[in-house]
Design a protein around this motif. Sequence first.
Motif, PDB file in Angstrom:
ATOM      1  N   PHE A 133       0.846  -1.193   0.000  1.00  0.00           N
ATOM      2  CA  PHE A 133       0.000   0.000   0.000  1.00  0.00           C
ATOM      3  C   PHE A 133       0.885   1.248   0.000  1.00  0.00           C
ATOM      4  CE2 PHE A 133       0.733  -1.440   4.314  1.00  0.00           C
ATOM      5  CZ  PHE A 133       1.110  -0.294   4.997  1.00  0.00           C
ATOM      6  N   SER A 134       0.270   2.396  -0.253  1.00  0.00           N
ATOM      7  CA  SER A 134       1.008   3.663  -0.213  1.00  0.00           C
ATOM      8  C   SER A 134       0.364   4.579   0.816  1.00  0.00           C
ATOM      9  CB  SER A 134       1.014   4.329  -1.584  1.00  0.00           C
ATOM     10  OG  SER A 134      -0.293   4.679  -1.991  1.00  0.00           O
ATOM     11  N   THR A 135       1.155   5.505   1.332  1.00  0.00           N
ATOM     12  CA  THR A 135       0.651   6.438   2.332  1.00  0.00           C
ATOM     13  C   THR A 135       1.436   7.742   2.263  1.00  0.00           C
ATOM     14  OG1 THR A 135       0.237   6.784   4.698  1.00  0.00           O
ATOM     15  CG2 THR A 135       2.210   5.534   4.116  1.00  0.00           C
ATOM     16  N   ARG A 136       0.802   8.816   2.707  1.00  0.00           N
ATOM     17  CA  ARG A 136       1.476  10.110   2.856  1.00  0.00           C
ATOM     18  C   ARG A 136       1.493  10.534   4.330  1.00  0.00           C
ATOM     19  NH1 ARG A 136       1.910  12.945  -2.146  1.00  0.00           N
ATOM     20  NH2 ARG A 136       0.879  11.829  -3.850  1.00  0.00           N
ATOM     21  N   LYS A 137       1.127   9.613   5.207  1.00  0.00           N
ATOM     22  CA  LYS A 137       1.032   9.948   6.623  1.00  0.00           C
ATOM     23  C   LYS A 137       2.393  10.038   7.311  1.00  0.00           C
ATOM     24  CE  LYS A 137      -2.379   8.197   8.997  1.00  0.00           C
ATOM     25  NZ  LYS A 137      -3.354   7.270   9.622  1.00  0.00           N
ATOM     26  N   PHE A 138       3.385   9.397   6.713  1.00  0.00           N
ATOM     27  CA  PHE A 138       4.745   9.464   7.253  1.00  0.00           C
ATOM     28  C   PHE A 138       5.730   9.250   6.114  1.00  0.00           C
ATOM     29  CE2 PHE A 138       2.859   5.305   8.289  1.00  0.00           C
ATOM     30  CZ  PHE A 138       3.639   4.463   7.512  1.00  0.00           C
ATOM     31  N   SER A 139       7.011   9.414   6.426  1.00  0.00           N
ATOM     32  CA  SER A 139       8.074   9.294   5.423  1.00  0.00           C
ATOM     33  C   SER A 139       9.156   8.354   5.950  1.00  0.00           C
ATOM     34  CB  SER A 139       8.671  10.673   5.110  1.00  0.00           C
ATOM     35  OG  SER A 139       9.165  11.272   6.295  1.00  0.00           O
ATOM     36  N   VAL A 140      10.206   8.181   5.151  1.00  0.00           N
ATOM     37  CA  VAL A 140      11.309   7.347   5.625  1.00  0.00           C
ATOM     38  C   VAL A 140      12.112   8.084   6.685  1.00  0.00           C
ATOM     39  CG1 VAL A 140      13.511   6.280   4.972  1.00  0.00           C
ATOM     40  CG2 VAL A 140      11.497   5.934   3.550  1.00  0.00           C
ATOM     41  N   GLN A 141      12.419   9.360   6.425  1.00  0.00           N
ATOM     42  CA  GLN A 141      13.234  10.137   7.345  1.00  0.00           C
ATOM     43  C   GLN A 141      12.586  11.492   7.604  1.00  0.00           C
ATOM     44  OE1 GLN A 141      16.921  10.025   5.082  1.00  0.00           O
ATOM     45  NE2 GLN A 141      17.749   8.438   6.418  1.00  0.00           N
ATOM     46  N   GLY A 142      13.161  12.260   8.500  1.00  0.00           N
ATOM     47  CA  GLY A 142      12.633  13.591   8.797  1.00  0.00           C
ATOM     48  C   GLY A 142      11.730  13.589  10.011  1.00  0.00           C
ATOM     49  N   ASP A 143      10.982  14.692  10.168  1.00  0.00           N
ATOM     50  CA  ASP A 143      10.116  14.847  11.337  1.00  0.00           C
ATOM     51  C   ASP A 143       9.035  13.776  11.404  1.00  0.00           C
ATOM     52  OD1 ASP A 143      11.565  17.062  12.035  1.00  0.00           O
ATOM     53  OD2 ASP A 143      10.167  18.494  11.115  1.00  0.00           O
ATOM     54  N   THR A 144       8.602  13.294  10.260  1.00  0.00           N
ATOM     55  CA  THR A 144       7.593  12.234  10.239  1.00  0.00           C
ATOM     56  C   THR A 144       8.207  10.909   9.797  1.00  0.00           C
ATOM     57  OG1 THR A 144       6.971  12.789   7.965  1.00  0.00           O
ATOM     58  CG2 THR A 144       5.744  13.876   9.736  1.00  0.00           C
TER      59      THR A 144
END
Length: 244
Positions: free
Chosen positions: A195-206
């Motif tokens: 699945f895909s999501t924009r709720k978090f990322s690999v690195q950074g604040d999220t």
Amino acid sequence: MNRTRTLLLLPLAALSLSSLAAAGGGYVPAPAPVAAPAPVTVPRAPVATPAAASTTTVTASTVTAPTTASQTATETAAATSGGMGLTTATAQLRDASGAVKGAVTFSQLPGNELLVSVQAEGLTPGKHGMHVHAVGQCSDKVVDGKPTVFGAAEGHFDPAATGKHATPETPTTQAHAGDLPMLEVGADGRGRADFSTRKFSVQGDTGVVGRSLIVHAGEDDYQTNPAGNSGARVLCGVIETASN
């Protein structure tokens, strides 16, 4: 007398002309001219014009391996991004005994979209809740006065501190960022979710690197705090950077 002398002189004159001719002093007709031999023409073999060098274009054939059901989300991400380099993270899913039972791959694409692929085995058939937890530890810990398997992973990843469990589509300003779609397991004990999501990322604040992913024993109701009433924690994996 005169006639006799004349007769005698005639033979002498003839003899004198003959002698001169024999001596080369008289006119001797020139022999008939000898025709010059005709020129001999030796036929020349035609010289072949060398043919223009042929140009052979060799086109390398591309052999494409058949796509199988085990194609990872990372491969899908590479195709979607036109071969661009990806930032990826991975986690090995282990059970309470420490045995590896699956793997997770997070692949970051341009546009803040993250592709997630989860594969697991050794689970009971049916739907299993999955969540990204706040801490990247999979050791046991006492939680709310009870010894908890994988308790050190703490609660769900909630960067906005909403304190609310909800669906995977709920914005992170309203609920946990770590609430994921469920893993559906077949009769053979194996399951896969992509699945895909924009709720978090690999690195950074999220970012999810340094956190953990946990698979629960039961189905997530997507409303009950803190974990959707999805039961015990049965698999856990610490999320680590794979490449940059």
